[in-house]
Structures are given as C-alpha cells and as structure tokens.
Design a protein around this motif. Structure first.
Motif, PDB file in Angstrom:
ATOM      1  N   MET A 114      -5.555   1.795  -8.413  1.00  0.00           N
ATOM      2  CA  MET A 114      -5.089   3.164  -8.239  1.00  0.00           C
ATOM      3  C   MET A 114      -5.924   3.916  -7.202  1.00  0.00           C
ATOM      4  N   THR A 115      -5.247   4.713  -6.381  1.00  0.00           N
ATOM      5  CA  THR A 115      -5.940   5.598  -5.438  1.00  0.00           C
ATOM      6  C   THR A 115      -5.712   7.062  -5.815  1.00  0.00           C
ATOM      7  N   SER A 116      -4.909   7.296  -6.845  1.00  0.00           N
ATOM      8  CA  SER A 116      -4.688   8.640  -7.368  1.00  0.00           C
ATOM      9  C   SER A 116      -4.408   8.515  -8.867  1.00  0.00           C
ATOM     10  N   THR A 117      -4.164   9.628  -9.523  1.00  0.00           N
ATOM     11  CA  THR A 117      -3.844   9.627 -10.954  1.00  0.00           C
ATOM     12  C   THR A 117      -2.336   9.517 -11.125  1.00  0.00           C
ATOM     13  N   SER A 118      -1.919   8.679 -12.086  1.00  0.00           N
ATOM     14  CA  SER A 118      -0.495   8.496 -12.353  1.00  0.00           C
ATOM     15  C   SER A 118      -0.287   8.357 -13.863  1.00  0.00           C
ATOM     16  N   ASP A 119      -0.093   9.489 -14.529  1.00  0.00           N
ATOM     17  CA  ASP A 119       0.073   9.512 -15.981  1.00  0.00           C
ATOM     18  C   ASP A 119       1.257   8.665 -16.461  1.00  0.00           C
ATOM     19  N   GLN A 120       2.305   8.556 -15.647  1.00  0.00           N
ATOM     20  CA  GLN A 120       3.490   7.818 -16.088  1.00  0.00           C
ATOM     21  C   GLN A 120       3.230   6.316 -16.247  1.00  0.00           C
ATOM     22  N   LEU A 121       2.135   5.816 -15.682  1.00  0.00           N
ATOM     23  CA  LEU A 121       1.797   4.398 -15.845  1.00  0.00           C
ATOM     24  C   LEU A 121       1.000   4.136 -17.127  1.00  0.00           C
ATOM     25  N   ASP A 122       0.353   5.183 -17.661  1.00  0.00           N
ATOM     26  CA  ASP A 122      -0.491   5.028 -18.842  1.00  0.00           C
ATOM     27  C   ASP A 122       0.306   4.475 -20.015  1.00  0.00           C
ATOM     28  N   GLY A 123      -0.198   3.394 -20.608  1.00  0.00           N
ATOM     29  CA  GLY A 123       0.474   2.779 -21.744  1.00  0.00           C
ATOM     30  C   GLY A 123       1.656   1.907 -21.372  1.00  0.00           C
ATOM     31  N   ASN A 124       2.014   1.867 -20.091  1.00  0.00           N
ATOM     32  CA  ASN A 124       3.151   1.068 -19.640  1.00  0.00           C
ATOM     33  C   ASN A 124       2.748  -0.148 -18.823  1.00  0.00           C
ATOM     34  N   PRO A 157      -7.925   7.197 -10.179  1.00  0.00           N
ATOM     35  CA  PRO A 157      -8.460   6.493  -9.014  1.00  0.00           C
ATOM     36  C   PRO A 157      -9.537   5.471  -9.393  1.00  0.00           C
ATOM     37  N   GLY A 158      -9.355   4.257  -8.861  1.00  0.00           N
ATOM     38  CA  GLY A 158     -10.307   3.177  -9.090  1.00  0.00           C
ATOM     39  C   GLY A 158      -9.941   2.243 -10.217  1.00  0.00           C
ATOM     40  N   VAL A 159      -8.952   2.576 -11.025  1.00  0.00           N
ATOM     41  CA  VAL A 159      -8.550   1.708 -12.144  1.00  0.00           C
ATOM     42  C   VAL A 159      -7.722   0.552 -11.606  1.00  0.00           C
ATOM     43  N   ILE A 160      -8.015  -0.651 -12.119  1.00  0.00           N
ATOM     44  CA  ILE A 160      -7.249  -1.849 -11.757  1.00  0.00           C
ATOM     45  C   ILE A 160      -6.293  -2.181 -12.895  1.00  0.00           C
ATOM     46  N   SER A 161      -5.073  -2.531 -12.538  1.00  0.00           N
ATOM     47  CA  SER A 161      -4.019  -2.786 -13.509  1.00  0.00           C
ATOM     48  C   SER A 161      -3.186  -3.970 -13.027  1.00  0.00           C
ATOM     49  N   ILE A 206       0.864  -1.178   0.000  1.00  0.00           N
ATOM     50  CA  ILE A 206       0.000   0.000   0.000  1.00  0.00           C
ATOM     51  C   ILE A 206       0.901   1.229   0.000  1.00  0.00           C
ATOM     52  N   ILE A 207       0.770   2.047  -1.040  1.00  0.00           N
ATOM     53  CA  ILE A 207       1.565   3.265  -1.119  1.00  0.00           C
ATOM     54  C   ILE A 207       0.593   4.447  -1.101  1.00  0.00           C
ATOM     55  N   LYS A 208       0.720   5.248  -0.046  1.00  0.00           N
ATOM     56  CA  LYS A 208      -0.182   6.386   0.169  1.00  0.00           C
ATOM     57  C   LYS A 208      -0.239   7.276  -1.074  1.00  0.00           C
ATOM     58  N   ASP A 209      -1.444   7.692  -1.418  1.00  0.00           N
ATOM     59  CA  ASP A 209      -1.686   8.580  -2.553  1.00  0.00           C
ATOM     60  C   ASP A 209      -1.165   8.011  -3.874  1.00  0.00           C
ATOM     61  N   PHE A 210      -1.183   6.682  -4.007  1.00  0.00           N
ATOM     62  CA  PHE A 210      -0.738   6.056  -5.258  1.00  0.00           C
ATOM     63  C   PHE A 210      -1.589   4.839  -5.592  1.00  0.00           C
ATOM     64  N   MET A 211      -1.407   3.747  -4.844  1.00  0.00           N
ATOM     65  CA  MET A 211      -2.130   2.523  -5.173  1.00  0.00           C
ATOM     66  C   MET A 211      -2.078   1.532  -4.021  1.00  0.00           C
ATOM     67  N   VAL A 212      -2.959   0.482  -4.139  1.00  0.00           N
ATOM     68  CA  VAL A 212      -2.918  -0.679  -3.252  1.00  0.00           C
ATOM     69  C   VAL A 212      -2.696  -1.900  -4.141  1.00  0.00           C
ATOM     70  N   GLN A 213      -1.856  -2.815  -3.689  1.00  0.00           N
ATOM     71  CA  GLN A 213      -1.498  -3.976  -4.505  1.00  0.00           C
ATOM     72  C   GLN A 213      -1.872  -5.259  -3.782  1.00  0.00           C
ATOM     73  N   GLY A 214      -2.481  -6.180  -4.517  1.00  0.00           N
ATOM     74  CA  GLY A 214      -2.888  -7.452  -3.943  1.00  0.00           C
ATOM     75  C   GLY A 214      -2.552  -8.600  -4.861  1.00  0.00           C
ATOM     76  N   GLY A 215      -2.894  -9.779  -4.405  1.00  0.00           N
ATOM     77  CA  GLY A 215      -2.596 -10.992  -5.163  1.00  0.00           C
ATOM     78  C   GLY A 215      -1.445 -11.738  -4.533  1.00  0.00           C
ATOM     79  N   ASP A 216      -0.980 -12.741  -5.218  1.00  0.00           N
ATOM     80  CA  ASP A 216       0.106 -13.581  -4.726  1.00  0.00           C
ATOM     81  C   ASP A 216       1.426 -12.844  -4.872  1.00  0.00           C
ATOM     82  N   PRO A 217       2.105 -12.496  -3.763  1.00  0.00           N
ATOM     83  CA  PRO A 217       3.365 -11.758  -3.873  1.00  0.00           C
ATOM     84  C   PRO A 217       4.454 -12.527  -4.604  1.00  0.00           C
TER      85      PRO A 217
END
Length: 161
Positions: A104-114, A82-86, A50-61
């Motif tokens: 996502m819990t915030s917007t992160s343009d640098q992830l778009d397309g990557n 916010p709310g997009v799953i990737s 969990i990274i504040k103001d960025f995202m929460v990550q789940g699944g098998d580590p």
C-alpha cells in the motif's frame, strides 16, 4: 507460544526495503510467502502494476510458482495503510494469489478484512515512494497501471537473527 514474526530484505532496482511479516496473524500466508522467498521465486520478477496513490503490485503476474493451488483467505485485523503488504486476489474475500502481493502507498479502508494483510515495510518507505512514482501507461484491462520502465525485484531474502 506465539510464532515470531519473520523479516525479509527486498532489493529492488529502486533501492532496498525491509519487511516484517506477521506470522501469528496470517500464518499460512507468511509460510507460503516465505517458501517462495526461500526458493528464490521472487528474484528477478517485476512490479507489474502501479496505481498512483493506492498501491504497487509485484510477483508472478500469472500467479504461479509454488504449485499446490491458492492459499485460502485469512481474515486479518491489519489495516491497509501505507507500507502494509497484502496478498493479491481476483476479488475480495476469495482464494488469494499464489505469488502476487501488493504494498500500500495510501490508506484504503475498503480492503480491510477483504484481503490478507500480512506485514509492513519497516525500512525503505522512500524506496516504496520511488517505485510508486514510476510513470505508468494504460494496461490491458484499461487502467493506467502498467509501468513504462521495468521496476525489478532483484532479490528477496530472509533476515535471520
């Protein structure tokens, strides 16, 4: 004929979210995610990052669970808002994780397309906020992202018409 979006209910220890998955935009990713959902592979796992103001990550580590190797990156026109799953990956634009996803819990343009964004939260943004508000400590890789309390994915199931 365009493939119909899939919908899942994700019950967590903080509440329930509903996710709509973009079957036409990221068909292989949605198929792989749904195979894991229908096999119960996400049940009883944790949100382990969990990274504040960025995202929460789940699944098998460990990134395993369905076998057959990683899914190839699928480009997407979906914005990381916010709310997009990737799907998670070790680095941008490469094979993605077998079992790890982030919301996502915030917007992160640098992830778009990557990174393959393949759906969004349609209900339960308050639950996502509660997960994101979980206190964290330093993780092994040095970032402050390790939840100090378990935030569990209780069950993920497909919602059928």
């Amino acid at each position: 004929m365009e493939e119909k979006n899939r919908v899942v209910r994700m019950e967590t220890s903080k509440g329930t979210m509903t996710l709509e998955l973009y079957a036409a935009r990221a068909p292989k990713t949605v198929e792989r995610f749904m195979a894991a959902v229908n096999a119960g592979k996400y049940d009883d796992l944790k949100f382990h990052r969990i990274i504040k103001d960025f995202m929460v990550q789940g699944g098998d580590p460990q990134g395993t669970g369905m076998g057959g190797g990683n899914v190839k990156f699928e480009g997407s026109d979906v914005k990381h808002v916010p709310g997009v799953i990737s799907m998670a990956a070790q680095q941008a634009h490469v094979d993605q994780s077998d079992m790890q996803f982030f919301i996502m819990t915030s917007t992160s343009d640098q992830l778009d397309g990557n990174y393959t964004a393949f759906g969004h939260v349609t209900e339960g943004m308050d639950v996502l906020g509660a997960i994101a508000a979980t206190p964290v400590a330093q993780a092994q890789r040095g970032e402050r992202s390790r939840p100090v309390e378990d935030v569990c994915i209780v069950k993920v199931s497909e919602i059928l018409d």
